[in-house]
Design a protein around this motif. Structure first.
Motif, PDB file in Angstrom:
ATOM      1  N   ALA A  42       0.856  -0.980  -0.226  1.00  0.00           N
ATOM      2  CA  ALA A  42      -0.087  -0.021   0.190  1.00  0.00           C
ATOM      3  C   ALA A  42       1.007   1.040   0.128  1.00  0.00           C
ATOM      4  O   ALA A  42       2.269   1.442   0.905  1.00  0.00           O
ATOM      5  CB  ALA A  42      -1.044  -0.225   1.309  1.00  0.00           C
ATOM      6  N   PRO A  43       0.342   2.586  -0.830  1.00  0.00           N
ATOM      7  CA  PRO A  43       1.054   3.675  -0.679  1.00  0.00           C
ATOM      8  C   PRO A  43       1.622   3.630   0.685  1.00  0.00           C
ATOM      9  O   PRO A  43       0.802   4.151   2.401  1.00  0.00           O
ATOM     10  CB  PRO A  43       0.040   4.379  -1.208  1.00  0.00           C
ATOM     11  N   GLY A  44       2.926   4.266   0.662  1.00  0.00           N
ATOM     12  CA  GLY A  44       3.652   3.992   2.052  1.00  0.00           C
ATOM     13  C   GLY A  44       3.428   3.341   3.009  1.00  0.00           C
ATOM     14  O   GLY A  44       4.326   3.531   4.072  1.00  0.00           O
ATOM     15  N   ARG A  45       3.392   2.446   2.701  1.00  0.00           N
ATOM     16  CA  ARG A  45       3.892   1.390   3.794  1.00  0.00           C
ATOM     17  C   ARG A  45       5.124   1.270   4.085  1.00  0.00           C
ATOM     18  O   ARG A  45       5.626   0.723   4.850  1.00  0.00           O
ATOM     19  CB  ARG A  45       2.903  -0.379   3.388  1.00  0.00           C
ATOM     20  N   LEU A  46       5.789   0.666   3.079  1.00  0.00           N
ATOM     21  CA  LEU A  46       7.251   0.421   2.526  1.00  0.00           C
ATOM     22  C   LEU A  46       7.830   2.005   3.602  1.00  0.00           C
ATOM     23  O   LEU A  46       8.816   0.928   4.414  1.00  0.00           O
ATOM     24  CB  LEU A  46       7.991   0.229   1.458  1.00  0.00           C
ATOM     25  N   GLU A  47       7.915   2.953   3.145  1.00  0.00           N
ATOM     26  CA  GLU A  47       8.334   3.811   3.627  1.00  0.00           C
ATOM     27  C   GLU A  47       8.440   3.686   5.706  1.00  0.00           C
ATOM     28  O   GLU A  47       8.653   3.698   6.133  1.00  0.00           O
ATOM     29  CB  GLU A  47       8.090   5.229   2.855  1.00  0.00           C
ATOM     30  N   ASP A  48       7.395   3.305   5.447  1.00  0.00           N
ATOM     31  CA  ASP A  48       6.890   3.303   7.631  1.00  0.00           C
ATOM     32  C   ASP A  48       7.351   2.234   7.821  1.00  0.00           C
ATOM     33  O   ASP A  48       8.465   1.978   8.757  1.00  0.00           O
ATOM     34  CB  ASP A  48       5.092   2.977   7.324  1.00  0.00           C
ATOM     35  N   ILE A  49       7.700   0.954   7.546  1.00  0.00           N
ATOM     36  CA  ILE A  49       8.394  -0.413   8.023  1.00  0.00           C
ATOM     37  C   ILE A  49       9.569   0.623   7.840  1.00  0.00           C
ATOM     38  O   ILE A  49      10.412  -0.097   9.067  1.00  0.00           O
ATOM     39  CB  ILE A  49       8.314  -1.627   6.540  1.00  0.00           C
ATOM     40  N   ALA A  50      10.549   0.884   6.515  1.00  0.00           N
ATOM     41  CA  ALA A  50      11.997   1.014   7.069  1.00  0.00           C
ATOM     42  C   ALA A  50      12.044   1.827   8.024  1.00  0.00           C
ATOM     43  O   ALA A  50      13.171   1.702   8.643  1.00  0.00           O
ATOM     44  CB  ALA A  50      12.137   1.599   4.943  1.00  0.00           C
ATOM     45  N   SER A  51      11.249   2.637   8.018  1.00  0.00           N
ATOM     46  CA  SER A  51      11.237   4.463   9.012  1.00  0.00           C
ATOM     47  C   SER A  51      11.463   3.616  10.748  1.00  0.00           C
ATOM     48  O   SER A  51      12.426   3.893  11.263  1.00  0.00           O
ATOM     49  CB  SER A  51      10.347   5.033   8.935  1.00  0.00           C
TER      50      SER A  51
END
Length: 134
Positions: A42-51
């Motif tokens: 989902a949009p933004g999910r990978l960025e959230d996980i990475a953060s």
């Protein structure tokens, strides 16, 4: 969907010899792959996980193909307790190492010989760069 688990929880699992570091390469559709085979989240999910996995001492991230635990909405904020077959995602761990944020449980595994940092460093050219998502 892979789950995040804190280092103390994983340290407990590591002591039970659950082979948390048995995966030595990203799975066929690992979200941390840098090619067109990576699963689309989902949009933004990978960025959230990475953060989340690169903040503080980092959290280990389980491969979605190994999840065997149970959900319990009263257990921690993620509502998931790892099972005996859960294994750390090789792509996520390589990503964390590439970013210089190695989870405590992985440091322990490297120090005791349960895992080799070189195995994950060898994956750097196959996974996304921290600059792409952080």
């Amino acid at each position: 969907m892979p789950k995040l688990v804190s280092s103390p929880e994983l340290s407990e699992l590591a002591m039970k010899d659950r082979q948390l570091f048995k995966l030595k390469k990203p799975c066929a559709n690992c979200p941390f792959r840098n090619d067109d085979q990576a699963i689309e989240l989902a949009p933004g999910r990978l960025e959230d996980i990475a953060s989340e996995i690169t903040s503080g001492d980092g959290k280990a991230f389980f491969c979605h193909k190994t999840l065997s635990g149970e959900r319990d909405d009263e257990y921690e904020e993620e509502g998931y307790y790892p099972g005996e077959k859960d294994a750390v995602c090789a792509g996520a761990l390589a990503f964390q190492i590439k970013h210089g944020r190695i989870p405590i449980v992985a440091r322990f595994a490297f120090m005791t010989g349960e895992a080799k940092v070189e195995d994950y460093e060898a994956l750097f050219d196959r996974i996304i760069s921290p600059e792409d998502v952080l």
